[in-house]
Design a protein around this motif. Structure first.
Motif, PDB file in Angstrom:
ATOM      1  N   MET A 131       0.824  -1.206   0.000  1.00 52.31           N
ATOM      2  CA  MET A 131       0.000   0.000   0.000  1.00 52.31           C
ATOM      3  C   MET A 131       0.863   1.263   0.000  1.00 52.31           C
ATOM      4  O   MET A 131       2.003   1.266   0.453  1.00 52.31           O
ATOM      5  CB  MET A 131      -0.970   0.024   1.184  1.00 52.31           C
ATOM      6  CG  MET A 131      -0.353   0.245   2.556  1.00 52.31           C
ATOM      7  SD  MET A 131      -0.125   1.975   3.097  1.00 52.31           S
ATOM      8  CE  MET A 131      -1.788   2.531   3.284  1.00 52.31           C
ATOM      9  N   LYS A 132       0.307   2.328  -0.553  1.00 57.65           N
ATOM     10  CA  LYS A 132       0.912   3.650  -0.498  1.00 57.65           C
ATOM     11  C   LYS A 132      -0.184   4.654  -0.173  1.00 57.65           C
ATOM     12  O   LYS A 132      -1.333   4.491  -0.590  1.00 57.65           O
ATOM     13  CB  LYS A 132       1.568   4.028  -1.831  1.00 57.65           C
ATOM     14  CG  LYS A 132       2.920   3.387  -2.092  1.00 57.65           C
ATOM     15  CD  LYS A 132       3.543   3.961  -3.355  1.00 57.65           C
ATOM     16  CE  LYS A 132       4.956   3.425  -3.555  1.00 57.65           C
ATOM     17  NZ  LYS A 132       4.988   1.964  -3.702  1.00 57.65           N
ATOM     18  N   ARG A 154      -5.208  12.281  13.840  1.00 55.92           N
ATOM     19  CA  ARG A 154      -5.456  11.481  15.041  1.00 55.92           C
ATOM     20  C   ARG A 154      -4.465  10.330  15.146  1.00 55.92           C
ATOM     21  O   ARG A 154      -4.037   9.963  16.245  1.00 55.92           O
ATOM     22  CB  ARG A 154      -6.885  10.931  15.017  1.00 55.92           C
ATOM     23  CG  ARG A 154      -7.281  10.165  16.269  1.00 55.92           C
ATOM     24  CD  ARG A 154      -8.714   9.696  16.244  1.00 55.92           C
ATOM     25  NE  ARG A 154      -8.935   8.605  15.304  1.00 55.92           N
ATOM     26  CZ  ARG A 154     -10.034   7.849  15.287  1.00 55.92           C
ATOM     27  NH1 ARG A 154     -11.010   8.095  16.150  1.00 55.92           N
ATOM     28  NH2 ARG A 154     -10.184   6.887  14.401  1.00 55.92           N
ATOM     29  N   ARG A 155      -4.060   9.798  13.997  1.00 61.02           N
ATOM     30  CA  ARG A 155      -3.200   8.621  13.999  1.00 61.02           C
ATOM     31  C   ARG A 155      -1.709   8.962  13.997  1.00 61.02           C
ATOM     32  O   ARG A 155      -0.920   8.287  14.650  1.00 61.02           O
ATOM     33  CB  ARG A 155      -3.528   7.719  12.800  1.00 61.02           C
ATOM     34  CG  ARG A 155      -4.792   6.897  13.018  1.00 61.02           C
ATOM     35  CD  ARG A 155      -5.070   5.939  11.881  1.00 61.02           C
ATOM     36  NE  ARG A 155      -5.974   4.893  12.349  1.00 61.02           N
ATOM     37  CZ  ARG A 155      -5.590   3.741  12.883  1.00 61.02           C
ATOM     38  NH1 ARG A 155      -4.302   3.482  12.995  1.00 61.02           N
ATOM     39  NH2 ARG A 155      -6.471   2.858  13.301  1.00 61.02           N
ATOM     40  N   VAL A 156      -1.289   9.986  13.248  1.00 61.46           N
ATOM     41  CA  VAL A 156       0.147  10.245  13.117  1.00 61.46           C
ATOM     42  C   VAL A 156       0.585  11.538  13.798  1.00 61.46           C
ATOM     43  O   VAL A 156       1.780  11.836  13.829  1.00 61.46           O
ATOM     44  CB  VAL A 156       0.576  10.267  11.631  1.00 61.46           C
ATOM     45  CG1 VAL A 156       0.110   9.009  10.920  1.00 61.46           C
ATOM     46  CG2 VAL A 156       0.070  11.512  10.908  1.00 61.46           C
ATOM     47  N   VAL A 171       3.598   8.084   0.586  1.00 63.82           N
ATOM     48  CA  VAL A 171       4.144   7.551   1.832  1.00 63.82           C
ATOM     49  C   VAL A 171       3.975   6.038   1.780  1.00 63.82           C
ATOM     50  O   VAL A 171       2.861   5.533   1.632  1.00 63.82           O
ATOM     51  CB  VAL A 171       3.415   8.134   3.058  1.00 63.82           C
ATOM     52  CG1 VAL A 171       4.046   7.605   4.341  1.00 63.82           C
ATOM     53  CG2 VAL A 171       3.443   9.659   3.027  1.00 63.82           C
ATOM     54  N   GLY A 172       5.087   5.308   1.888  1.00 60.29           N
ATOM     55  CA  GLY A 172       5.049   3.862   1.765  1.00 60.29           C
ATOM     56  C   GLY A 172       4.451   3.173   2.968  1.00 60.29           C
ATOM     57  O   GLY A 172       4.265   3.756   4.044  1.00 60.29           O
ATOM     58  N   ALA A 173       4.180   1.882   2.798  1.00 61.35           N
ATOM     59  CA  ALA A 173       3.514   1.105   3.838  1.00 61.35           C
ATOM     60  C   ALA A 173       4.328   1.049   5.122  1.00 61.35           C
ATOM     61  O   ALA A 173       3.784   1.203   6.221  1.00 61.35           O
ATOM     62  CB  ALA A 173       3.230  -0.306   3.330  1.00 61.35           C
ATOM     63  N   ALA A 174       5.641   0.836   5.005  1.00 61.15           N
ATOM     64  CA  ALA A 174       6.469   0.726   6.209  1.00 61.15           C
ATOM     65  C   ALA A 174       6.456   2.037   6.986  1.00 61.15           C
ATOM     66  O   ALA A 174       6.395   2.036   8.225  1.00 61.15           O
ATOM     67  CB  ALA A 174       7.900   0.340   5.828  1.00 61.15           C
ATOM     68  N   GLN A 175       6.501   3.156   6.272  1.00 61.76           N
ATOM     69  CA  GLN A 175       6.458   4.456   6.954  1.00 61.76           C
ATOM     70  C   GLN A 175       5.091   4.692   7.588  1.00 61.76           C
ATOM     71  O   GLN A 175       4.996   5.248   8.690  1.00 61.76           O
ATOM     72  CB  GLN A 175       6.794   5.581   5.966  1.00 61.76           C
ATOM     73  CG  GLN A 175       6.982   6.942   6.620  1.00 61.76           C
ATOM     74  CD  GLN A 175       7.433   8.014   5.649  1.00 61.76           C
ATOM     75  OE1 GLN A 175       7.727   7.722   4.476  1.00 61.76           O
ATOM     76  NE2 GLN A 175       7.474   9.258   6.103  1.00 61.76           N
ATOM     77  N   LEU A 177       3.139   2.387   8.781  1.00 67.15           N
ATOM     78  CA  LEU A 177       3.078   1.556   9.979  1.00 67.15           C
ATOM     79  C   LEU A 177       3.887   2.183  11.111  1.00 67.15           C
ATOM     80  O   LEU A 177       3.423   2.255  12.256  1.00 67.15           O
ATOM     81  CB  LEU A 177       3.596   0.154   9.669  1.00 67.15           C
ATOM     82  CG  LEU A 177       3.611  -0.832  10.849  1.00 67.15           C
ATOM     83  CD1 LEU A 177       2.199  -1.099  11.354  1.00 67.15           C
ATOM     84  CD2 LEU A 177       4.290  -2.142  10.440  1.00 67.15           C
ATOM     85  N   ALA A 178       5.089   2.653  10.791  1.00 64.12           N
ATOM     86  CA  ALA A 178       5.949   3.242  11.813  1.00 64.12           C
ATOM     87  C   ALA A 178       5.316   4.486  12.435  1.00 64.12           C
ATOM     88  O   ALA A 178       5.467   4.741  13.629  1.00 64.12           O
ATOM     89  CB  ALA A 178       7.311   3.577  11.218  1.00 64.12           C
ATOM     90  N   ALA A 179       4.592   5.255  11.624  1.00 62.12           N
ATOM     91  CA  ALA A 179       3.973   6.493  12.109  1.00 62.12           C
ATOM     92  C   ALA A 179       2.642   6.242  12.800  1.00 62.12           C
ATOM     93  O   ALA A 179       2.093   7.146  13.433  1.00 62.12           O
ATOM     94  CB  ALA A 179       3.773   7.463  10.942  1.00 62.12           C
ATOM     95  N   GLY A 180       2.097   5.044  12.653  1.00 62.93           N
ATOM     96  CA  GLY A 180       0.816   4.726  13.278  1.00 62.93           C
ATOM     97  C   GLY A 180      -0.389   4.972  12.396  1.00 62.93           C
ATOM     98  O   GLY A 180      -1.531   4.881  12.867  1.00 62.93           O
ATOM     99  N   ALA A 181      -0.166   5.264  11.115  1.00 63.43           N
ATOM    100  CA  ALA A 181      -1.304   5.482  10.211  1.00 63.43           C
ATOM    101  C   ALA A 181      -2.098   4.200  10.014  1.00 63.43           C
ATOM    102  O   ALA A 181      -3.322   4.231   9.859  1.00 63.43           O
ATOM    103  CB  ALA A 181      -0.813   6.010   8.865  1.00 63.43           C
ATOM    104  N   VAL A 182      -1.405   3.066   9.988  1.00 61.86           N
ATOM    105  CA  VAL A 182      -2.070   1.764   9.907  1.00 61.86           C
ATOM    106  C   VAL A 182      -1.614   0.932  11.098  1.00 61.86           C
ATOM    107  O   VAL A 182      -0.580   1.205  11.717  1.00 61.86           O
ATOM    108  CB  VAL A 182      -1.762   1.044   8.575  1.00 61.86           C
ATOM    109  CG1 VAL A 182      -2.186   1.895   7.391  1.00 61.86           C
ATOM    110  CG2 VAL A 182      -0.279   0.689   8.466  1.00 61.86           C
TER     111      VAL A 182
END
Length: 263
Positions: A131-132, A154-156, A171-175, A177-182
Motif C-alpha cells: 500500500m501507499k 489522530r493517527r500520526v 508515503v510507503g507502507a512501512a512508513q 506503519l511506523a507512524a501509526g497510520a495503519v
C-alpha cells in the motif's frame, strides 16, 4: 445476501456488517452517485446493529479519492458538486465512526485523497505491504475532505499529518506503519484472511463491552478524571446487568470460552 448500487455493495451476516467499494475500473473513486450509495450502505448496515463493521474495496487501489473526471465536468460549478457529495457523505461517515461497534478497514492497495478518510476511519486499520498513501490535494488546488485530515492527524499527529498533506508525496507502507497510520501490514495474499480472523473475533465478543470500551476511549483525554470515572461507573453498571456479563463470568469460572449474544 449483499445488495449493490453504483459500485457499492453491503450486507450483514453472522453479526458482521460488510461494506465493499467495487469500482476497481475507476480506482474506487467517489462520484456523486457512489457517495449516495455509500451513504445508503452505511445506514443499512448500522440499522442492522452488527457487532462489527468491515469496510473494504476490490482491486489494486483501495480508493483514489474523488472522481476527478466528474470534478472536471463540473467546471465552474465544482463547489456545487462538492456540496452535493459532502452534505450527505460527511454525516454518514460521522454515523459510521461514532457507532458503538468497532469498525475495521481492510486497505488492500494504494489510497489517496478522500480515500484516506475512509481508510483511516477504522478502529483497526489493516493494510498490505504494497500500500501507499498519496494525499494529492495540493496538486489539484483543493483541501482535504471525508475526514482525511482528522483521521490522519489522530493517527500520526497534527504536525506530521500537516506535512504529509502539504507535500503530497507518496508515503510507503512501512512508513505508514511506523507512524501509526495503519495498525498492521500483511503480504497481499494474506490480508483478507487476517482481516477475516479479526472481524470474526470481534463478532464473537460481547457487544456491550465493545461499545463501552469505544465510548470510554473516544475523547478520554478531553474529560476530567472525575467525569471519566463517573462514565466508567455508569457503563460498567449497565454491562453488569446484561446476559453477556452473566455468561462471561460463568464461562470464566467453568474454564470454557464464553458464548456471547445468546439469551
Amino acid at each position: 445476501m449483499m445488495e449493490t448500487l453504483e459500485g457499492i455493495s453491503w450486507g450483514v451476516t453472522d453479526r458482521i456488517g460488510r461494506i465493499v467499494m467495487n469500482r476497481p475500473d475507476r480506482a474506487n473513486s467517489i462520484s456523486l452517485a457512489a457517495s449516495r450509495a455509500l451513504c445508503q450502505a452505511i445506514d443499512a448496515v448500522l440499522s442492522a446493529n452488527p457487532h462489527v463493521v468491515l469496510l473494504s474495496a476490490e482491486g489494486r487501489i483501495f480508493c483514489a479519492g474523488g472522481d476527478i473526471d466528474e470534478f472536471a465536468s463540473a467546471g465552474d460549478a465544482l463547489d456545487v458538486l462538492v456540496d452535493d457529495i459532502l452534505d450527505h457523505l460527511h454525516p454518514a461517515l460521522h454515523r459510521l465512526t461514532t457507532a458503538p461497534m468497532p469498525v475495521v478497514t481492510q486497505v488492500g492497495g494504494s489510497v489517496g485523497g478522500a480515500g484516506i478518510g475512509l481508510a483511516l476511519c477504522g478502529d483497526f486499520v489493516l493494510a498490505t505491504e504494497s500500500m501507499k498513501l498519496r494525499t494529492g490535494y495540493v496538486s489539484i488546488g483543493l483541501s482535504p475532505d471525508v475526514g482525511a485530515s482528522y483521521f490522519l492527524a489522530r493517527r500520526v499527529g497534527e504536525l506530521r499529518a500537516q506535512q504529509w498533506l502539504m507535500l503530497g508525496e507518496p508515503v510507503g507502507a512501512a512508513q505508514c506503519l511506523a507512524a501509526g497510520a495503519v495498525d498492521a501490514l500483511f503480504p497481499d495474499a494474506e490480508l483478507a484472511g487476517a482481516t477475516e480472523d479479526l472481524v470474526q473475533r470481534l463478532a464473537r465478543s460481547a457487544s456491550g463491552s465493545l461499545g463501552s470500551i469505544k465510548r470510554l476511549c473516544t475523547d478520554a483525554l478531553g474529560r476530567s478524571l472525575k467525569a471519566h470515572l463517573e462514565l466508567e461507573h455508569e457503563l460498567l453498571r449497565t454491562c453488569a446487568r446484561s446476559a453477556d456479563a452473566r455468561e462471561g463470568v460463568r464461562a470464566f469460572v467453568e474454564k470454557r470460552p464464553p458464548c456471547f449474544g445468546v439469551s
